[in-house]
Design a protein around this motif. Structure first.
Motif: not given
Length: 576
Positions: A114-122, A166-173, A326-331
């Motif tokens: 999965p492609i990760t990154g900081p949470s939107l809040h952080d 594609r991020r394969h990371n539903p929590a990205y956004y 398109l799945e959750a976390g994708d753009l």
């Protein structure tokens, strides 16, 4: 009614609206009536994703369905491939590496992890520490399209072709928006059908809007949804502080209004017909998944269009250049002019938000401001533009004379061409850009202040009613007070016929154009001080260093701008 079945909101709407679609009270699914389908006409054009309402032409609030609906198009840059060219390695897979030609979609290689990154809040917390608002916007955009770099995006995809990430990371956004947030907005706010919320369906080639009149109450809205209708929130930034914060930062990245619509679609349904929009669209998948098809512009007239299209029939658009789930976390990004449509798979609902920008922000739009001003100036300053036309010009000019061989025609046409060329010498380019900037500031969302900024602004002063009297109403700005502009893009100084006007955004509404443009008349002796503040940003400057004639003028200017929320101080002001 059979079995005592409850009448649904959609059934009531259908009864009032007449023939079109009907609802089975047993299955509570939309069914097509035998007749009365229609292709979308001008009244069916999808609404755009602007900061306020969604259907606007320039008036379009930003975008169509993806900008305004769960769908959006693609764009050219180099020679366009044939209609129906595939978008990479396979219709359903994202390309393994970015493609270059117009119409070929680009994408990040399908990752194993999965492609990760900081949470939107952080991320938003971190951006609050960035001093320059343009740098904040750049960092937010970098996060939005990661792992694609902004440089690669603007060189290869922007206004050119779709980009799938594609991020394969539903929590990205996660945290940007959710169905639970949508439900809370319905319960806690005066959401109006047709103003803030559209109820739509697209069945057997027929696109319909089912908006009742009045407030969108949860029981009615969710009944529409249960019966297969899509729900489009036209201006979520008016209700969601998170989306407001997100867009108010991002708009400085583009120097153009950033708008948004959200789309909640039931499993196994489609809410919008194929169409293209007049905005650059960033489709952010938040929940569930959606099947998307994107088609290249059908001809050169649809490349970077000035206005959105109406609805197309399936047979009018050919084969998609990109087809994906398109799945959750994708753009998914696509430029204006790319036809698109999205539908839900049978096993999952979909929630996405489309962020849009660059509506009516082309060279042609600038020239629409510039050329009339250049002509007016030329007429005022050059007698050649005021000289009369030949007395006999109607005898040899005009369409009826276009094939006539006459030397006078050649001389007439040459004279017109020379006058047009001379217009360049009179073109007030900077003034025309200021007019575009003025429109942008009217479009802008007001800045959302961080807690730290609020403490340093007019909002942090302790003025109040206490013990039967008002207290601490003075603004204690002195010559040694250090100040700076709140944001880089919140003001624009324009020289207009009635004097110097300072346009600003801090008092804008979160609802698109709910308020008139905000401006202040500025005395000429204060313009140098304002320009000094602009050039000094983001550094703080002492009030006594402002280039005004007297110390009283310096303090007056700083106090005046502070009162309008345009300046903050380096340290919180203490009551006098």
């Amino acid at each position: 009614m059979e079995g005592g079945a409850r009448v649904s909101a959609l059934w009531v709407y259908r009864s009032a609206a007449g023939p079109g679609l009907s609802v089975s009270l047993r299955s509570r699914r939309i069914k097509k009536r035998p007749k009365q389908g229609k292709k979308g006409g001008p009244g069916d054009c999808p609404a755009p994703a602007g900061p306020g309402k969604a259907e606007q032409p320039g008036g379009s609030q930003l975008g169509g369905d993806a900008a305004a609906g769960p769908e959006k198009g693609e764009q050219p840059g180099a020679a366009q491939p044939s209609r129906g060219a595939a978008a990479g390695p396979g219709k359903w897979e994202q390309p393994g590496a970015p493609h270059t030609g117009r119409g070929a979609a680009a994408g990040n290689p399908r990752p194993q992890e999965p492609i990760t990154g900081p949470s939107l809040h952080d991320l938003l917390q971190e951006l609050g520490q960035v001093q320059h608002s343009r740098h904040r916007a750049a960092k937010l955009f970098e996060w939005l399209i990661a792992p694609i770099s902004p440089q690669q995006f603007f060189e290869q995809s922007w206004e050119n072709k779709p980009l799938l990430i594609r991020r394969h990371n539903p929590a990205y956004y996660q945290g940007l928006f959710s169905t639970a947030t949508f439900d809370a907005i319905l319960r806690d706010n005066d959401v109006q059908f047709g103003v803030n919320l559209d109820v739509t369906s697209y069945v057997d080639g027929t696109r319909e809007t089912h908006n009742p009149v009045g407030r969108a109450l949860p029981a009615v809205v969710w009944d529409f949804y249960r019966n297969g209708c899509s729900l489009r929130m036209l201006n979520p930034q008016a209700f969601s502080a998170t989306i407001w914060h997100f867009l108010s930062i991002l708009q400085e990245q583009f120097g153009s209004m950033a708008g948004a619509n959200t789309y909640l679609t039931p499993a196994g349904t489609q809410g919008f017909a194929p169409h293209y929009d007049d905005i650059e669209a960033f489709v952010i998948q938040l929940e569930g998944k959606k099947h998307w098809r994107v088609y290249g512009p059908r001809d050169d007239t649809e490349v970077l269009p000035q206005f959105s299209s109406c609805n197309f029939a399936q047979e009018e658009i050919g084969e998609p250049i990109l087809e994906t789930i398109l799945e959750a976390g994708d753009l998914l990004y696509f430029p204006r002019g790319f036809i698109h449509q999205g539908d839900c798979l049978p096993d999952a609902h979909s929630l996405h938000i489309t962020v849009s920008s660059y509506q009516r922000n082309s060279w042609g739009d600038l020239l629409e401001k510039l050329l009339p001003a250049a002509l007016q100036m030329a007429i005022e300053e050059d007698v050649e533009y005021r000289q009369g036309l030949p007395v006999d010009y109607l005898e040899y000019m005009g369409v009826v004379n276009s094939d006539v061989v006459d030397s006078r025609r050649g001389a007439f046409i040459e004279r017109v061409q020379n006058l047009i060329k001379k217009l360049v010498d009179y073109a007030p380019i900077d003034a025309a850009v200021d007019q575009k900037a003025k429109l942008f500031l009217h479009d802008c969302l007001p800045p959302m202040l961080t807690e730290h900024e609020r403490a340093l602004s007019i909002h942090g002063l302790p003025a109040r009613w206490e013990d039967g009297d008002v207290r601490d109403t003075d603004i204690p700005i002195k010559k040694g007070t250090q100040v700076r502009l709140l944001r880089h893009g919140i003001i624009r100084l324009c020289n207009e016929r009635n004097g110097m006007l300072l346009y600003y955004t801090t008092e804008n509404s979160r609802v698109y154009h709910k308020e008139e443009p905000k401006y202040l008349e500025i005395d000429p002796e204060f313009t140098d001080g304002i320009e000094f503040l602009l050039s000094s940003y983001p550094e703080y400057v002492c009030v006594e260093t402002l280039p005004c004639d007297t110390l009283d003028d310096k303090i007056s200017l700083a106090t005046f701008l502070f009162e309008k929320g345009l300046l903050i101080t380096k340290k919180p002001l203490l009551p006098m």
